[in-house]
Design a protein around this motif. Structure first.
Motif, PDB file in Angstrom:
ATOM      1  N   SER A 129       2.784  -8.599  15.132  1.00 44.42           N
ATOM      2  CA  SER A 129       1.579  -8.060  14.872  1.00 44.42           C
ATOM      3  C   SER A 129       0.793  -8.656  13.393  1.00 44.42           C
ATOM      4  CB  SER A 129       0.830  -6.318  14.609  1.00 44.42           C
ATOM      5  OG  SER A 129       2.091  -5.593  14.160  1.00 44.42           O
ATOM      6  N   ILE A 130       1.278  -8.580  12.397  1.00 44.92           N
ATOM      7  CA  ILE A 130       0.775  -9.505  11.164  1.00 44.92           C
ATOM      8  C   ILE A 130       1.432 -10.290  11.663  1.00 44.92           C
ATOM      9  CG2 ILE A 130       1.507 -10.243   8.504  1.00 44.92           C
ATOM     10  CD1 ILE A 130       2.168  -6.574   8.611  1.00 44.92           C
ATOM     11  N   THR A 419      -2.314 -14.184   1.318  1.00 41.27           N
ATOM     12  CA  THR A 419      -0.987 -12.934   0.508  1.00 41.27           C
ATOM     13  C   THR A 419      -1.757 -12.363   0.509  1.00 41.27           C
ATOM     14  OG1 THR A 419      -1.266 -14.955  -1.442  1.00 41.27           O
ATOM     15  CG2 THR A 419      -0.725 -12.905  -1.537  1.00 41.27           C
ATOM     16  N   VAL A 420      -2.841 -11.556   0.677  1.00 42.49           N
ATOM     17  CA  VAL A 420      -3.817 -10.114   0.260  1.00 42.49           C
ATOM     18  C   VAL A 420      -3.519  -9.383   1.823  1.00 42.49           C
ATOM     19  CG1 VAL A 420      -5.622  -9.254  -0.376  1.00 42.49           C
ATOM     20  CG2 VAL A 420      -5.617 -11.242  -1.293  1.00 42.49           C
ATOM     21  N   ALA A 421      -3.811 -10.722   3.053  1.00 46.35           N
ATOM     22  CA  ALA A 421      -3.708 -10.582   4.434  1.00 46.35           C
ATOM     23  C   ALA A 421      -2.164  -9.972   4.350  1.00 46.35           C
ATOM     24  CB  ALA A 421      -3.886 -11.299   5.205  1.00 46.35           C
ATOM     25  N   VAL A 422      -1.173 -10.511   4.376  1.00 46.80           N
ATOM     26  CA  VAL A 422       0.450 -10.426   4.514  1.00 46.80           C
ATOM     27  C   VAL A 422       0.798  -9.065   3.501  1.00 46.80           C
ATOM     28  CG1 VAL A 422       2.687 -10.875   4.195  1.00 46.80           C
ATOM     29  CG2 VAL A 422       1.225 -12.397   5.270  1.00 46.80           C
ATOM     30  N   GLU A 423       0.221  -9.359   1.919  1.00 46.11           N
ATOM     31  CA  GLU A 423       1.150  -8.157   1.451  1.00 46.11           C
ATOM     32  C   GLU A 423       0.406  -6.434   2.088  1.00 46.11           C
ATOM     33  OE1 GLU A 423      -1.303  -9.395  -2.389  1.00 46.11           O
ATOM     34  OE2 GLU A 423       0.281 -10.217  -3.169  1.00 46.11           O
ATOM     35  N   VAL A 424      -1.641  -6.156   1.706  1.00 54.67           N
ATOM     36  CA  VAL A 424      -2.129  -5.855   2.208  1.00 54.67           C
ATOM     37  C   VAL A 424      -1.260  -5.086   3.945  1.00 54.67           C
ATOM     38  CG1 VAL A 424      -4.240  -4.611   3.829  1.00 54.67           C
ATOM     39  CG2 VAL A 424      -3.982  -6.105   0.801  1.00 54.67           C
ATOM     40  N   GLY A 425      -1.073  -5.924   4.787  1.00 58.76           N
ATOM     41  CA  GLY A 425      -0.278  -5.762   5.893  1.00 58.76           C
ATOM     42  C   GLY A 425       0.808  -5.155   6.317  1.00 58.76           C
ATOM     43  N   VAL A 427       2.337  -3.679   3.625  1.00 59.50           N
ATOM     44  CA  VAL A 427       2.338  -2.176   3.536  1.00 59.50           C
ATOM     45  C   VAL A 427       1.391  -1.544   3.943  1.00 59.50           C
ATOM     46  CG1 VAL A 427       0.816  -0.356   1.463  1.00 59.50           C
ATOM     47  CG2 VAL A 427       1.552  -2.812  -0.012  1.00 59.50           C
ATOM     48  N   LEU A 428       0.567  -1.584   4.963  1.00 57.45           N
ATOM     49  CA  LEU A 428       0.055  -0.598   5.833  1.00 57.45           C
ATOM     50  C   LEU A 428       1.435  -0.616   7.045  1.00 57.45           C
ATOM     51  CD1 LEU A 428      -2.572   0.638   7.155  1.00 57.45           C
ATOM     52  CD2 LEU A 428      -3.146  -1.427   7.942  1.00 57.45           C
ATOM     53  N   ALA A 429       1.735  -1.785   7.354  1.00 57.51           N
ATOM     54  CA  ALA A 429       3.360  -1.528   8.270  1.00 57.51           C
ATOM     55  C   ALA A 429       3.756  -0.178   7.278  1.00 57.51           C
ATOM     56  CB  ALA A 429       3.345  -3.267   8.859  1.00 57.51           C
ATOM     57  N   CYS A 430       3.952  -0.405   6.768  1.00 55.04           N
ATOM     58  CA  CYS A 430       5.429   0.450   6.309  1.00 55.04           C
ATOM     59  C   CYS A 430       4.718   2.219   5.846  1.00 55.04           C
ATOM     60  CB  CYS A 430       5.786   0.509   4.304  1.00 55.04           C
ATOM     61  SG  CYS A 430       6.822  -1.600   4.501  1.00 55.04           S
TER      62      CYS A 430
END
Length: 550
Positions: A129-130, A419-425, A427-430
Motif C-alpha cells: 500500500s505504501i 521521505t516524509v511519506a515513507v517515514e510516516v507511512g 510508522v503508521l503501518a507499524c
C-alpha cells in the motif's frame, strides 16, 4: 571467517557459462532496441530534474553499463528513472547541483553497504500500500512538472513544492503557446496509439501487409514521436523552445572526470537527501527486479539476487557523480522492453549502454532541434503508465487500514515529499499492524470456579496485547485467597518480553493472594523465553513449595 566481500558475485559470471552466438544475437538485438528507447527518456528525466540533458544521457550510459555488468539480475536495465525526478529537482533547488553529486555518491556507499551486509531483503517489508501510494504520488508530481513545457508557458523558474507549482502555472496560464500544446498533445496521443496500430489483427496490419510494415512496427514509440515531431517543428519553423535554445549545444565527447568538493561538514548537511536517494533507489531497483522475474520466460533467466543488485546499484551511484551524472536505479519500462525484446543475459544491458554512447557521440548536434514540448509529452505518457490508478478504484475492496496507508502515503508524497511519506507511512503501518495483531490475541475463560480460574490463551502475547491480561489479575484480586489459576497455552504461538512481564505481574498477584499459577501445554517459542528468563524456574519453585507444604 569469510569476508563480506566474498559475497560479491555478479550475475554476468554465471550467465556467460555456456554462452553462444544465438544468445549473443538476441542480446545485441535487445540492447539496440533498449538503447534507442533510453535516448529520449534519459534526456527528458534530466531536464525535468532541473539538470542538463547530458547528465541523464551519461548516467544512462555509465550507470547502465555498471549495473548490468555487476548486478544480480539477468535482464534489468539501470539508469535515470522517472521516480527520481521530483526528488532530484527538490535537492537541486534546495542544495544545488554540486551537493546533489555528493548526496548521490554517499547514497551509493549506503546502497553498497546494504547489499554487502545482506540487507536487501528488508526492502520487501515495505507494505504494498505504501509502494502504490508513493508511486502514484510521484506520477502526479511528474505530470505536474511537465505542464510548463507542455503548454509552453513563459516561466523562468518553477518552484519545487506542489502548491507553489500550481500557483505559478495558474499565474502564467495566459502565456500558453498553442504550438507547444499541439506538439505535446500529438506526442501523448501518438504514444498511446502507436503500439495499438501494429498489434496482430489490427486494420493497419491487414491493409498494409509486408516487410515494410513489420520493420516500421519495431520502431519504439518515443523514438518515432521524437523524430517525426522534431522534423515537423523544424520544417514549419514553429516558435517553440528546443533543447538548443534552452541549453545550447550538447557535448559530443566523453564527459570529464571531476571530483566534487567533498567535506564531512557537507555530508552532515546532506543526510536527508542521501537517505532519500538510497531508499528510493533500493525500493525502485528491487521492485523492478521482481517485475522482471514475473515477466521473464527465457530458459536462461535466473531470478534476481537482491543483495548483489544493491551492491551494483551502489557502485554505479558512487561513480556517476564524478562524471556529472544523476542518481540511477532499475527502470521498469526499459527492463520490460529488454525482456520482451528477447534478452537472455546482462550482456543486453551492456550493449544498450554502448549503443546509447555511440548515438550520443555521433548524433549529439541533431538533439538541439528537439522541442521541449515533445519531451514533456513523453514524460506525461510515462507518468500515466507509471501510476497504478486502478488501485484507487479497488480501495473499497480492502480494509480501512489499507486505505489509510495508501491514501496517506499518496497525499503526503504529493504535498510534502517522498521521505516524509515513507517515514510516516512506515510508522503508521507499524502502528496499524500492532493494533491488528493485538486484536488477534484473546483470553477466553474456560472455567471460573471458587477454587480455580481456567483460561485459554490464543495468538501472540506481545507489548500491544498485554492489557488483555489485566482482567485475569482483577479476577484474582476479587477472588477468595488461595485460588489456583490455570492458563492453557496450547494456542499461544508467540511471547515477547512485555508479554512475559505481564505474566510475571500475574504470578506476583496470585502468590500475594496465596494462590498458584499453572501454565500448561506451552509451545516452543514461549517456553524457550520462559526458561531463558528464569520465569519457568520461579513458577516451578512456587508449585514445588506448595506441594511440600501440603
Amino acid at each position: 571467517m569469510t569476508s563480506p566481500l566474498a559475497r560479491f558475485h555478479p550475475r554476468l559470471l554465471d550467465a556467460l557459462r555456456g554462452y553462444n552466438r544465438e544468445r549473443l544475437a538476441k542480446d545485441v538485438g535487445s540492447g539496440l532496441t533498449v538503447g534507442i528507447v533510453a535516448l529520449p527518456l534519459a534526456m527528458a528525466f534530466a531536464i525535468a530534474s532541473g539538470l542538463k540533458p547530458e547528465a541523464g544521457l551519461w548516467t544512462a550510459i555509465i550507470a547502465g553499463f555498471i549495473i548490468s555488468a555487476l548486478g544480480g539480475t539477468t535482464a534489468q536495465i539501470g539508469g535515470p528513472a522517472g521516480a527520481f525526478i521530483v526528488i532530484v529537482y527538490g535537492i537541486v533547488e534546495r542544495y544545488g547541483v554540486a551537493n546533489l553529486l555528493i548526496a548521490t555518491a554517499c547514497a551509493g556507499v549506503l546502497l553498497f553497504a546494504l547489499g554487502l551486509f545482506k540487507l536487501g531483503t528488508l526492502v520487501r517489508y515495505v507494505p504494498v500500500s505504501i509502494v502504490i501510494g508513493f508511486t502514484n504520488g510521484i506520477a502526479v508530481l511528474i505530470a505536474l512538472s511537465q505542464v510548463k513545457d507542455w503548454l509552453g508557458l513563459e516561466i523562468i523558474h518553477m518552484p519545487g513544492d506542489f502548491f507553489s507549482q500550481i500557483k505559478t502555472i495558474a499565474t502564467h496560464i495566459d502565456t500558453i503557446n498553442v504550438y507547444a500544446l499541439a506538439l505535446g498533445s500529438v506526442c501523448v496521443l501518438g504514444l498511446y496509439i502507436w503500439p495499438r496500430v501494429f498489434v496482430q489483427g489490427s486494420p493497419i496490419i491487414r491493409l498494409l501487409e509486408g516487410r515494410t510494415v513489420q520493420t516500421f512496427a519495431r520502431v519504439p514509440g518515443p523514438i518515432m514521436a521524437l523524430t517525426t515531431l522534431s522534423m515537423l517543428a523544424w520544417a514549419l519553423d514553429m516558435p517553440v523552445e528546443t533543447l538548443g535554445s534552452r541549453f545550447g549545444s550538447i557535448p559530443d565527447g566523453l564527459p570529464a572526470f571531476a571530483l566534487p568538493d567533498f567535506s564531512w561538514e557537507t555530508v552532515r548537511l546532506l543526510v536527508t537527501p542521501t537517505l532519500t536517494i538510497a531508499l528510493l533507489g533500493a525500493i525502485e531497483s528491487l521492485l523492478c527486479a521482481r517485475v522482471a522475474d514475473q515477466l521473464a520466460s527465457d530458459p536462461h533467466y535466473v531470478k534476481h539476487d537482491p543483495n548483489q543488485e544493491l551492491m551494483a546499484q551502489g557502485i554505479a551511484n558512487m561513480v556517476v557523480p564524478f562524471f556529472g551524472g544523476m542518481p540511477a536505479t532499475g527502470t521498469i519500462a526499459r527492463t520490460v522492453t529488454n525482456i520482451r525484446s528477447g534478452a537472455t543475459s546482462p550482456v543486453a544491458g551492456m550493449v544498450h549502454a554502448l549503443v546509447l554512447a555511440a548515438v550520443v557521440l555521433v548524433a549529439a548536434p541533431l538533439a538541439l532541434y528537439i522541442p521541449l514540448a515533445v519531451l514533456s509529452g513523453i514524460l506525461l505518457f510515462v507518468a500515466w503508465n507509471m501510476g497504478e490508478w486502478h488501485e484507487f478504484v479497488r480501495l473499497r475492496q480492502f480494509s480501512g487500514h489499507y486505505r489509510m496507508l495508501l491514501l496517506g502515503t499518496f497525499f503526503l508524497t504529493v504535498v510534502f515529499d517522498l521521505t516524509v511519506a515513507v517515514e510516516v507511512g512506515m510508522v503508521l503501518a507499524c502502528v496499524l499492524f500492532i493494533r491488528r495483531m493485538s486484536s488477534l490475541f484473546r483470553v477466553a475463560p474456560v472455567a471460573l470456579g471458587e477454587d480455580a480460574l481456567v483460561y485459554k490463551l490464543y495468538g501472540a502475547l506481545f507489548f500491544g496485547a498485554v492489557a488483555k491480561i489485566d482482567p485475569i489479575v482483577q479476577a484474582v484480586e476479587n477472588h477468595p485467597r488461595g485460588v489456583r489459576v490455570v492458563l492453557d497455552a496450547s494456542q499461544l504461538i508467540s511471547l515477547d518480553a512485555s508479554g512475559l512481564d505481564a505474566l510475571e505481574q500475574l504470578l506476583k498477584a496470585i502468590v500475594h493472594r496465596g494462590g498458584l499459577l499453572y501454565i500448561n501445554d506451552v509451545n516452543e517459542q514461549p517456553r524457550g523465553l520462559m526458561e531463558r528468563s528464569g520465569f519457568a524456574a520461579r513458577l516451578q519453585g512456587f508449585q514445588a513449595a506448595a506441594a511440600a507444604a501440603a
